[in-house]
Scaffold this motif. Sequence first.
Motif, PDB file in Angstrom:
ATOM      1  N   ASP A   1      37.519 -18.824  -0.186  1.00  0.00           N
ATOM      2  CA  ASP A   1      38.252 -18.874  -1.788  1.00  0.00           C
ATOM      3  C   ASP A   1      37.437 -18.922  -3.349  1.00  0.00           C
ATOM      4  O   ASP A   1      38.167 -19.190  -4.521  1.00  0.00           O
ATOM      5  CB  ASP A   1      39.477 -19.509  -2.021  1.00  0.00           C
ATOM      6  N   ILE A   2      36.535 -18.631  -2.881  1.00  0.00           N
ATOM      7  CA  ILE A   2      35.232 -18.525  -4.578  1.00  0.00           C
ATOM      8  C   ILE A   2      34.388 -16.982  -4.659  1.00  0.00           C
ATOM      9  O   ILE A   2      34.674 -16.461  -3.319  1.00  0.00           O
ATOM     10  CB  ILE A   2      34.666 -19.640  -3.747  1.00  0.00           C
ATOM     11  N   ASP A   3      34.062 -17.104  -5.289  1.00  0.00           N
ATOM     12  CA  ASP A   3      33.720 -15.766  -5.982  1.00  0.00           C
ATOM     13  C   ASP A   3      32.428 -15.422  -5.634  1.00  0.00           C
ATOM     14  O   ASP A   3      31.370 -16.238  -4.854  1.00  0.00           O
ATOM     15  CB  ASP A   3      33.291 -15.402  -7.745  1.00  0.00           C
ATOM     16  N   LEU A   4      31.967 -13.878  -5.127  1.00  0.00           N
ATOM     17  CA  LEU A   4      30.472 -13.674  -5.252  1.00  0.00           C
ATOM     18  C   LEU A   4      29.427 -14.258  -5.057  1.00  0.00           C
ATOM     19  O   LEU A   4      28.868 -14.811  -3.796  1.00  0.00           O
ATOM     20  CB  LEU A   4      30.694 -12.455  -4.599  1.00  0.00           C
ATOM     21  N   ALA A   5      29.435 -14.447  -6.459  1.00  0.00           N
ATOM     22  CA  ALA A   5      28.097 -15.099  -6.847  1.00  0.00           C
ATOM     23  C   ALA A   5      28.091 -16.627  -6.072  1.00  0.00           C
ATOM     24  O   ALA A   5      26.561 -16.505  -5.626  1.00  0.00           O
ATOM     25  CB  ALA A   5      28.415 -15.047  -8.185  1.00  0.00           C
ATOM     26  N   THR A   6      29.176 -17.673  -6.187  1.00  0.00           N
ATOM     27  CA  THR A   6      28.813 -18.373  -5.901  1.00  0.00           C
ATOM     28  C   THR A   6      28.724 -18.616  -4.397  1.00  0.00           C
ATOM     29  O   THR A   6      27.540 -19.758  -4.105  1.00  0.00           O
ATOM     30  CB  THR A   6      30.082 -19.070  -6.261  1.00  0.00           C
ATOM     31  N   SER A   7      29.961 -17.829  -3.844  1.00  0.00           N
ATOM     32  CA  SER A   7      28.945 -17.977  -2.187  1.00  0.00           C
ATOM     33  C   SER A   7      27.595 -17.657  -1.992  1.00  0.00           C
ATOM     34  O   SER A   7      26.695 -18.122  -1.013  1.00  0.00           O
ATOM     35  CB  SER A   7      30.328 -16.393  -1.375  1.00  0.00           C
ATOM     36  N   VAL A   8      26.840 -16.066  -2.862  1.00  0.00           N
ATOM     37  CA  VAL A   8      25.256 -16.016  -2.430  1.00  0.00           C
ATOM     38  C   VAL A   8      24.800 -17.356  -2.214  1.00  0.00           C
ATOM     39  O   VAL A   8      23.728 -17.921  -2.498  1.00  0.00           O
ATOM     40  CB  VAL A   8      25.414 -14.563  -3.682  1.00  0.00           C
ATOM     41  N   ASN A   9      25.148 -18.258  -4.250  1.00  0.00           N
ATOM     42  CA  ASN A   9      24.141 -19.364  -4.331  1.00  0.00           C
ATOM     43  C   ASN A   9      24.210 -20.228  -3.409  1.00  0.00           C
ATOM     44  O   ASN A   9      23.528 -20.671  -2.931  1.00  0.00           O
ATOM     45  CB  ASN A   9      24.119 -19.628  -5.521  1.00  0.00           C
ATOM     46  N   THR A  10      25.549 -20.597  -3.095  1.00  0.00           N
ATOM     47  CA  THR A  10      25.429 -21.745  -2.184  1.00  0.00           C
ATOM     48  C   THR A  10      24.911 -21.442  -0.993  1.00  0.00           C
ATOM     49  O   THR A  10      24.051 -21.848  -0.155  1.00  0.00           O
ATOM     50  CB  THR A  10      26.818 -21.651  -1.675  1.00  0.00           C
ATOM     51  N   ALA A  11      24.296 -20.233  -0.689  1.00  0.00           N
ATOM     52  CA  ALA A  11      24.179 -20.119   0.812  1.00  0.00           C
ATOM     53  C   ALA A  11      23.060 -19.712   0.903  1.00  0.00           C
ATOM     54  O   ALA A  11      22.307 -20.451   1.941  1.00  0.00           O
ATOM     55  CB  ALA A  11      25.072 -18.339   1.014  1.00  0.00           C
ATOM     56  N   ILE A  12      22.243 -19.344  -0.360  1.00  0.00           N
ATOM     57  CA  ILE A  12      20.507 -19.382  -0.227  1.00  0.00           C
ATOM     58  C   ILE A  12      20.688 -21.118  -0.314  1.00  0.00           C
ATOM     59  O   ILE A  12      19.451 -21.507   0.418  1.00  0.00           O
ATOM     60  CB  ILE A  12      20.141 -18.582  -1.669  1.00  0.00           C
ATOM     61  N   ARG A  13      20.816 -21.728  -0.882  1.00  0.00           N
ATOM     62  CA  ARG A  13      21.096 -23.435  -1.068  1.00  0.00           C
ATOM     63  C   ARG A  13      20.973 -23.672   0.288  1.00  0.00           C
ATOM     64  O   ARG A  13      20.043 -24.700   0.741  1.00  0.00           O
ATOM     65  CB  ARG A  13      21.989 -23.888  -1.957  1.00  0.00           C
ATOM     66  N   CYS A  14      21.893 -23.511   0.624  1.00  0.00           N
ATOM     67  CA  CYS A  14      22.270 -23.445   2.388  1.00  0.00           C
ATOM     68  C   CYS A  14      21.353 -23.418   3.477  1.00  0.00           C
ATOM     69  O   CYS A  14      20.633 -24.541   4.304  1.00  0.00           O
ATOM     70  CB  CYS A  14      23.591 -23.208   2.807  1.00  0.00           C
ATOM     71  N   LYS A  15      20.766 -22.413   3.696  1.00  0.00           N
ATOM     72  CA  LYS A  15      19.335 -21.938   3.668  1.00  0.00           C
ATOM     73  C   LYS A  15      18.453 -23.572   3.361  1.00  0.00           C
ATOM     74  O   LYS A  15      17.715 -23.267   4.955  1.00  0.00           O
ATOM     75  CB  LYS A  15      19.217 -20.285   3.500  1.00  0.00           C
ATOM     76  N   GLU A  16      17.921 -22.840   2.472  1.00  0.00           N
ATOM     77  CA  GLU A  16      16.715 -23.947   1.753  1.00  0.00           C
ATOM     78  C   GLU A  16      17.014 -25.501   2.671  1.00  0.00           C
ATOM     79  O   GLU A  16      16.150 -26.270   3.136  1.00  0.00           O
ATOM     80  CB  GLU A  16      17.180 -24.370   0.154  1.00  0.00           C
ATOM     81  N   ILE A  17      18.487 -25.523   2.672  1.00  0.00           N
ATOM     82  CA  ILE A  17      18.468 -27.344   3.683  1.00  0.00           C
ATOM     83  C   ILE A  17      18.296 -26.591   5.017  1.00  0.00           C
ATOM     84  O   ILE A  17      17.393 -27.785   5.591  1.00  0.00           O
ATOM     85  CB  ILE A  17      19.463 -28.087   3.103  1.00  0.00           C
ATOM     86  N   CYS A  18      18.411 -26.107   5.529  1.00  0.00           N
ATOM     87  CA  CYS A  18      18.831 -25.845   6.763  1.00  0.00           C
ATOM     88  C   CYS A  18      16.931 -25.596   7.497  1.00  0.00           C
ATOM     89  O   CYS A  18      17.161 -26.266   8.478  1.00  0.00           O
ATOM     90  CB  CYS A  18      19.636 -24.624   7.467  1.00  0.00           C
TER      91      CYS A  18
END
Length: 212
Positions: free
Chosen positions: A37-54
């Motif tokens: 239940d979040i917008d696409l831009a936030t999903s993309v931004n969060t996923a990119i940051r998540c990938k950096e952590i992983c």
Amino acid sequence: MEKLQYISQGKTPDEHLHNIEEVCKAGGKWIQLRLKDIDLATSVNTAIRCKEICDQFGAIMIVNDEVDVAKIARAHGVHLGLQDMNPKDARDMLGDNFIIGGTANNVNDCLKHIEAGVDYIGLGPFRYTTTKKNLSPVLGVKGYEQILDTFQNKNLKVPIVAIGGIVENDINALIQTGISGIAVSGLLTNTKNLEETIKNIKNALSSQEWIH
């Protein structure tokens, strides 16, 4: 494939990322980013940051549901629910090197996913869980035993990952059913001794003989 998978939790995307980083710091090596239940831009931004952590901790990153987000963020894979994109279509979009998992609740779900070419199946729920709306019928140990027996009889080799309300005391019984791994959320999000909990779970998962 990692036998212990963490499915992210949090009230905000930043809280998801905080919990993911804590799990990675404590030794978690398979992360599924599960935003709802979040917008696409936030999903993309969060996923990119998540990938950096992983990447920092050498962990596998899977995106729940959103194939386009997984592709943009260069995640390692995507996990698809029964109402999401067909795994074959996801494979066409993502290519052969992406990991594709699928949610299942019964043998028929599993067979459909196998035919569609998934790399693993998240089978559940093991018990009642509050992390998912419209929960499918609870399987319990007997449900897993019946489905894994069918897998053995049909000589099916796709890994089965147990999911849904699993606590530490469930793990040994689940291993005996023949599953290939477990996916947990609250068990890691809510523990006070994260490093010790992950170590104990990994030891339990590694100490048994696995069918798959």
